[in-house]
Scaffold this active site. Structure first.
Site, PDB file in Angstrom:
ATOM      1  N   ILE A  23       0.827  -1.211   0.000  1.00 33.09           N
ATOM      2  CA  ILE A  23       0.000   0.000   0.000  1.00 33.09           C
ATOM      3  C   ILE A  23       0.860   1.258   0.000  1.00 33.09           C
ATOM      4  O   ILE A  23       0.655   2.190  -0.772  1.00 33.09           O
ATOM      5  CB  ILE A  23      -0.944   0.000   1.228  1.00 33.09           C
ATOM      6  N   GLU A  24       1.896   1.289   0.851  1.00 32.87           N
ATOM      7  CA  GLU A  24       2.663   2.534   0.976  1.00 32.87           C
ATOM      8  C   GLU A  24       3.533   2.823  -0.242  1.00 32.87           C
ATOM      9  O   GLU A  24       4.030   3.938  -0.404  1.00 32.87           O
ATOM     10  CB  GLU A  24       3.500   2.554   2.268  1.00 32.87           C
TER      11      GLU A  24
ATOM     12  N   LYS B  81       8.426 -22.097 -12.108  1.00 35.34           N
ATOM     13  CA  LYS B  81       7.077 -21.580 -12.326  1.00 35.34           C
ATOM     14  C   LYS B  81       7.093 -20.087 -12.655  1.00 35.34           C
ATOM     15  O   LYS B  81       7.665 -19.287 -11.912  1.00 35.34           O
ATOM     16  CB  LYS B  81       6.230 -21.822 -11.066  1.00 35.34           C
TER      17      LYS B  81
ATOM     18  N   PRO C  46       4.034 -16.545 -10.749  1.00 37.04           N
ATOM     19  CA  PRO C  46       4.196 -15.388  -9.852  1.00 37.04           C
ATOM     20  C   PRO C  46       4.703 -14.143 -10.592  1.00 37.04           C
ATOM     21  O   PRO C  46       4.276 -13.028 -10.307  1.00 37.04           O
ATOM     22  CB  PRO C  46       5.230 -15.875  -8.823  1.00 37.04           C
TER      23      PRO C  46
ATOM     24  N   GLY D 158      28.826   0.134  17.749  1.00 39.14           N
ATOM     25  CA  GLY D 158      27.577  -0.305  18.363  1.00 39.14           C
ATOM     26  C   GLY D 158      27.067   0.720  19.354  1.00 39.14           C
ATOM     27  O   GLY D 158      27.777   1.645  19.738  1.00 39.14           O
TER      28      GLY D 158
ATOM     29  N   CYS E 276      35.045   2.470  16.191  1.00 42.78           N
ATOM     30  CA  CYS E 276      34.095   3.303  16.925  1.00 42.78           C
ATOM     31  C   CYS E 276      33.929   2.783  18.360  1.00 42.78           C
ATOM     32  O   CYS E 276      34.836   2.963  19.164  1.00 42.78           O
ATOM     33  CB  CYS E 276      32.774   3.391  16.161  1.00 42.78           C
TER      34      CYS E 276
ATOM     35  N   GLY F  52      34.404  -0.048  19.305  1.00 44.04           N
ATOM     36  CA  GLY F  52      35.541  -0.961  19.440  1.00 44.04           C
ATOM     37  C   GLY F  52      36.821  -0.227  19.826  1.00 44.04           C
ATOM     38  O   GLY F  52      37.690  -0.779  20.514  1.00 44.04           O
TER      39      GLY F  52
ATOM     40  N   GLU G  85      28.553   6.696  28.389  1.00 41.37           N
ATOM     41  CA  GLU G  85      27.380   6.185  27.653  1.00 41.37           C
ATOM     42  C   GLU G  85      26.623   5.172  28.511  1.00 41.37           C
ATOM     43  O   GLU G  85      25.418   5.016  28.386  1.00 41.37           O
ATOM     44  CB  GLU G  85      27.832   5.542  26.333  1.00 41.37           C
TER      45      GLU G  85
ATOM     46  N   HIS H  49      34.292   5.084  10.793  1.00 40.37           N
ATOM     47  CA  HIS H  49      33.868   3.806  10.198  1.00 40.37           C
ATOM     48  C   HIS H  49      34.527   3.596   8.829  1.00 40.37           C
ATOM     49  O   HIS H  49      33.922   3.904   7.796  1.00 40.37           O
ATOM     50  CB  HIS H  49      32.341   3.788  10.044  1.00 40.37           C
TER      51      HIS H  49
ATOM     52  N   GLU I 113      34.911   1.000   7.184  1.00 40.65           N
ATOM     53  CA  GLU I 113      34.239  -0.014   6.356  1.00 40.65           C
ATOM     54  C   GLU I 113      33.282   0.619   5.337  1.00 40.65           C
ATOM     55  O   GLU I 113      32.994   0.025   4.301  1.00 40.65           O
ATOM     56  CB  GLU I 113      33.491  -1.025   7.238  1.00 40.65           C
TER      57      GLU I 113
HETATM   58  N1  GLN Z   1      27.895   4.231  21.079  1.00 40.35           N
HETATM   59  C1  GLN Z   1      29.113   4.902  20.792  1.00 40.35           C
HETATM   60  C2  GLN Z   1      28.905   6.390  20.586  1.00 40.35           C
HETATM   61  O1  GLN Z   1      27.806   6.837  20.395  1.00 40.35           O
HETATM   62  C3  GLN Z   1      29.773   4.312  19.570  1.00 40.35           C
HETATM   63  C4  GLN Z   1      28.985   4.485  18.321  1.00 40.35           C
HETATM   64  C5  GLN Z   1      29.438   3.583  17.213  1.00 40.35           C
HETATM   65  O2  GLN Z   1      30.145   2.629  17.453  1.00 40.35           O
HETATM   66  N2  GLN Z   1      28.997   3.844  16.016  1.00 40.35           N
HETATM   67  O3  GLN Z   1      29.850   7.128  20.611  1.00 40.35           O
END
Ligand code: GLN
Length: 543
Positions: A148-149, A187, A190, A354, A381, A383, A405, A515, A517
């Protein structure tokens, strides 16, 4: 003249529409054209910044600081074209702009409706911020036909064909041709239904990209062409492949680029230059060894949560001609188990970015293990932040070291700039959500110390990398940490923000606040990943 290719999906989700779009972009580049890729997402979140990685995979950050859908990562990895914030549009954004205009009185008392106001805004976003030199804009519509959206988005792209003309707009539809074991055949029904649904909205696809496990017979192709009113040459089988980097080559072999160029009346007799992809596929398929990397993270249920990281590790392998075997470990297990139990076979340990407290003490333990056992460690980060906490506690003897944090602490080695600077704000790019407002997002410069490992890896002292975090390593602890053996090899140019740390007495121990990556590509592996895998390879020869 810029031409537009709209990519929709049918039958089921998760057919790899993002990858397909990225691969088509790469193919057009191999034909000498310049491309831009865009994603239109019909969900109502303003951007994916506040969405859980479990729900929607990783949040991909652009240089200009936008938090976008992970498909933009595929686009950038396959084409090398840096994505921009304007390349990611959600229904939430569209509606918020339309509603803001309504509040300002811009609609002059008119009734504000999905058609034309929302659809006009969608068209504006598609046509906006396109450079004169862009030969093609590939625009992927998220979701599946029939949602729908998604309707206002499909209506907008339907109108664009009328407004821009057939020779500037092509519709490509990705469908599934399932193998039904009990019938022993593929098939096509679909696909027929999905195309019927699209035609009901007024869109007749020009090309059908048919995902299948088995080769599509000529008979099946003819049937699809006839039933779906698509030229036979426009029915392109997209058979499963071992490596995603084979996709551009496969699509070319099936005639996708030729058909697309024919649609636009462009010459297609010259062969594309696919050497770059052939080289990558060769390396991926014939590695000369294998290294095992343990990733100690949080969102282990869904690999899409670390999509760019997973890819960047593969690129590091490509750079060293080895296969990277990644073992995904939930950091929480280290809070109860002995680290050695899970990490002793790893040739490298990576703690990724994270948010939130769960598992952080496990990450600190993983850093201790890597440091004391001399196993290559790569902290990204969070890490990096946990590696700093580890070094503070165990090398510098700062017992209560932690990050604010996770609550108030005696020794805030990681915290918010406002906690130690009177006007401690870094000029951040404003995110549109209240939650994202204080986040450091997008590309920031960093100065690397002459003679450091980081400087050798990058082969320069000035770099720019993408960020997504709120917390920073506290510069007030720099002296004590340096005295204990932590080298601050990368700093923000104003010297207020530590960006890279390393342990010179260790074979390879690097933490970065950004980051890397996000910028790695198969044909241009990120130097940090290439170097980390090289160090892991050395480690694998030691054990
Ligand atoms: N949570 C941590 C911060 O806000 C690291 C963030 C992250 O790893 N992207 O600084």
């Amino acid at each position: 003249m810029t031409r537009f290719v709209f990519i929709t999906g049918g039958v089921v989700s998760s057919l790899g529409k993002g990858l397909a779009s990225a691969a088509i972009g790469a193919l057009l580049q191999a034909r000498g054209y310049s491309v831009r890729l865009r994603k239109l997402d019909p969900y109502l979140n303003v951007d994916p910044g506040t969405m859980s990685p479990y729900q929607h995979g990783e949040v991909y950050v652009t240089d200009d600081g936008a938090e976008t859908d992970l498909d933009l990562g595929h686009y950038e990895r396959f084409t090398g074209v840096p994505a921009r914030g304007s390349d990611s549009v959600t229904a939430g954004k569209i509606y918020s702009w339309v509603l803001a205009k309504e509040r300002r009185g811009d609609y002059l008392g008119g009734t504000v409706q999905v058609v034309p106001h929302v659809t006009n805004m969608i068209k504006e976003c598609i046509l906006n911020d396109v450079d004169d030199g862009d030969d093609f804009v590939l625009c992927e519509i998220g979701g599946t036909v029939g949602d729908i959206e998604g309707l206002p988005f499909l209506e907008a792209i339907r109108q664009l064909r009328i407004e821009l003309g057939r020779d500037r707009v092509a519709y490509l539809h990705l469908t599934l041709v399932p193998f039904i074991a009990s019938a022993g055949e593929l098939k096509t029904k679909p696909t027929q239904h999905s195309v019927r649904e699209l035609r009901g909205i007024g869109i007749q696809p020009d090309i059908l990209l048919c995902r299948t496990e088995l080769p599509l017979s000529d008979e099946a192709k003819r049937k699809i062409a006839l039933q779906c009113s698509v030229e036979l040459g426009g029915v392109i089988p997209a058979e499963d492949v071992k490596s995603i980097y084979e996709v551009p080559i496969k699509y070319h072999a099936e005639g996708l680029d030729t058909q697309l160029l024919r649609h636009f009346g462009l010459p297609s007799d010259k062969e594309p230059d696919l050497a770059r992809w052939e080289n990558i596929v060769e390396r991926v398929h014939k590695p000369e060894g294998e290294v095992t990397i343990a990733v100690v993270g949080k969102y282990m249920g869904l690999q899409d949560a670390y999509k760019s990281l997973d890819e960047a590790l593969t690129h590091g392998g490509i750079a060293n001609n080895v296969r990277v075997k990644t073992v995904w470990l939930d950091a929480e297990i280290f809070e109860t188990d002995d680290a050695a139990l899970h990490l002793q076979d790893a040739h490298g340990i990576l703690v990724p970015g994270g948010f939130g407290e769960r598992g952080v003490e496990g990450k600190v333990k993983a850093a201790t293990f890597a440091r004391t056992r001399h196993i290559p460690y790569f902290g990204i980060c969070l890490g990096l932040q946990m590696a700093v906490v580890e070094a503070a506690r165990n090398l510098a003897g700062i017992g209560g070291a932690a990050s604010t944090e996770f609550g108030e602490c005696a020794e805030p080695v990681v915290g918010l700039l406002t906690e130690w600077e009177r006007d401690g704000e870094v000029e951040t790019r404003s995110a549109e959500s209240d939650l994202g407002g204080t986040m450091r997002l997008g590309a920031y410069p960093c100065a690397l110390a002459e003679g450091s490992l980081a400087q050798k890896i990058y082969d320069t002292t000035e770099i720019s990398e993408r960020h997504r975090h709120r917390y920073e390593v506290n510069v007030n602890y720099m002296n004590r940490l340096s005295a204990a053996g932590v080298s601050f090899s990368g700093m923000s140019p104003d010297g207020r923000l530590p960006e890279v740390i390393e342990l010179p007495d260790h074979p390879w121990f690097v933490g970065v606040q950004f980051h890397p990556e996000l910028k790695s590509k198969p044909f241009e592996p990120h130097p940090l990943f290439a170097s980390f895998i090289e160090a892991a390879l050395k480690q694998s020869r030691l054990v």
